[in-house]
Design an enzyme around this catalytic site. Structure first.
Site, PDB file in Angstrom:
ATOM      1  CE  LYS A  85      -4.185   1.304   1.892  1.00  0.00           C
ATOM      2  NZ  LYS A  85      -5.079   1.405   0.848  1.00  0.00           N
TER       3      LYS A  85
HETATM    4  N1  PMP Z   1      -7.397  -2.731  -2.876  1.00  0.00           N
HETATM    5  C1  PMP Z   1      -7.214  -1.174  -3.036  1.00  0.00           C
HETATM    6  C2  PMP Z   1      -5.610  -1.269  -4.292  1.00  0.00           C
HETATM    7  C3  PMP Z   1      -7.464  -0.486  -1.651  1.00  0.00           C
HETATM    8  O1  PMP Z   1      -6.803   0.731  -1.580  1.00  0.00           O
HETATM    9  C4  PMP Z   1      -7.968  -1.311  -0.765  1.00  0.00           C
HETATM   10  C5  PMP Z   1      -8.361  -0.138   0.702  1.00  0.00           C
HETATM   11  N2  PMP Z   1      -6.751  -0.094   1.761  1.00  0.00           N
HETATM   12  C6  PMP Z   1      -8.030  -2.298  -0.877  1.00  0.00           C
HETATM   13  C7  PMP Z   1      -8.216  -3.182  -2.097  1.00  0.00           C
HETATM   14  C8  PMP Z   1      -9.474  -2.900  -0.210  1.00  0.00           C
HETATM   15  O2  PMP Z   1      -8.168  -3.130   1.205  1.00  0.00           O
HETATM   16  P1  PMP Z   1      -8.882  -2.909   2.830  1.00  0.00           P
HETATM   17  O3  PMP Z   1      -9.696  -4.340   2.783  1.00  0.00           O
HETATM   18  O4  PMP Z   1      -7.454  -3.771   3.452  1.00  0.00           O
HETATM   19  O5  PMP Z   1      -9.043  -2.079   3.300  1.00  0.00           O
END
Ligand code: PMP
Length: 304
Positions: free
Chosen positions: A157
């Protein structure tokens, strides 16, 4: 966004309006940072942060992937986020930790730039709208492809990678849609601009594998677990754009989006054009686990 009292910066609580950084911060110029998005929910037993430790673990891993030397441990970051919610008097809300290179170096090599760690929190409602949660959203496949493994790290991320998501989101909104689905450079389905994707067909639940170039979402993992425990079969499946058109149900998962049904893709209704039973069940189970109204996975609710 509504301001709260304090933001945690490098170990100290700073008034919201004083939480500023220098314009020559390395991360601002080159996107050299890692971040998280976390939600806290008001429950009958107090404020519970959903899988806080897992989110902070992912943050530490994203920093490792980017090579950022981080002085804080997962436990330090967990404590800081809890303390931040307490001092701000937030019963629920969104938590945004970010680690980035600050000043001290202005070439591409960030060595010598200070590493800054910040956590902010504020109140935040449904990311894709209450109406979207109830009746589903309209999405389109983006003309932008998801950042590729060969030139970037889709499963870390990292701030710079989100330019890809911003372009896809802007394009979707300009086209009159609520959200985008990005394909990867091989043409297979990856994910939304900030959400993972699930597809239901003939009673089986599918989601693109992490190797398709998606973020290993914590909501994705949670929904996968909850649906399996509920008796459904959930499989990581490489899927094509046509699979989206043949789906009985489609839904997004994410910290911000929670579980959001998709009712239309590229102008075609998904199933009957309204949220289906598996999507509804996923919403119920996920929200029940997050808010503690269902006695599921108490270890996911980390009280402040
Ligand atoms: N894909 C992307 C590109 C994201 O930015 C997110 C948000 N963090 C998610 C998927 C979903 O991840 P999470 O469930 O950990 O928030």
């Amino acid at each position: 966004m509504e301001a709260t009292k304090n933001i945690w910066m490098d170990g100290t609580m700073v008034p919201w309006e004083d939480a500023t950084i220098h314009v020559l911060s390395h991360g601002l110029h080159y996107g050299t940072g890692a971040f998280e998005g976390i939600r806290a929910y008001e429950t009958t037993q107090g404020t519970a942060v959903f899988r806080l430790t897992d989110h902070m673990t992912r943050l530490v891993r994203s920093c490792k992937a980017l090579g950022i030397p981080l002085e804080w441990s997962v436990a330090d970051l967990v404590d800081a986020a809890k303390e931040l919610l307490r001092v701000n008097g937030l019963a629920g809300g969104y938590i945004r930790p970010i680690v980035f290179y600050g000043t001290g170096s202005m070439g591409l090599n960030p060595a010598g730039a200070a590493v800054r760690t910040v956590i902010a929190a504020w109140e935040w409602g449904a990311y894709l709208g209450e109406e979207g949660i109830r009746n589903g959203i309209r999405v389109a496949v983006s003309s932008w492809r998801r950042i590729d493994q060969s030139s970037f790290m889709p499963n870390a991320k990292v701030t710079g990678g989100y330019v890809n998501s911003v372009l896809a989101k802007q394009e979707a909104l300009a086209g009159g849609y609520d959200e985008a689905i990005l394909l990867n450079t091989d043409g297979y389905v990856a994910e939304g601009s900030g959400e993972n994707l699930f597809l239901v067909r003939d009673g089986v639940v599918h989601t693109p594998p992490v190797a398709a170039g998606v973020l290993d979402g914590i909501t994705r993992r949670s929904v996968d677990t909850l649906l399996r425990e509920d008796g459904l079969t959930v499989v990581p499946t490489t899927m094509t754009r046509t699979d989206l058109y043949y789906a009985d149900e489609l839904f997004f998962t994410g910290t911000a989006a929670e579980v959001t049904p998709i009712r239309e893709v590229d102008g075609r209704p998904v199933g009957e054009g309204r949220p289906g039973p598996v999507t509804r069940r996923a919403q119920e189970l996920f929200m029940g686990a997050a808010t503690g109204t269902l006695d599921l996975h108490p270890e996911w609710r980390e009280f402040i």
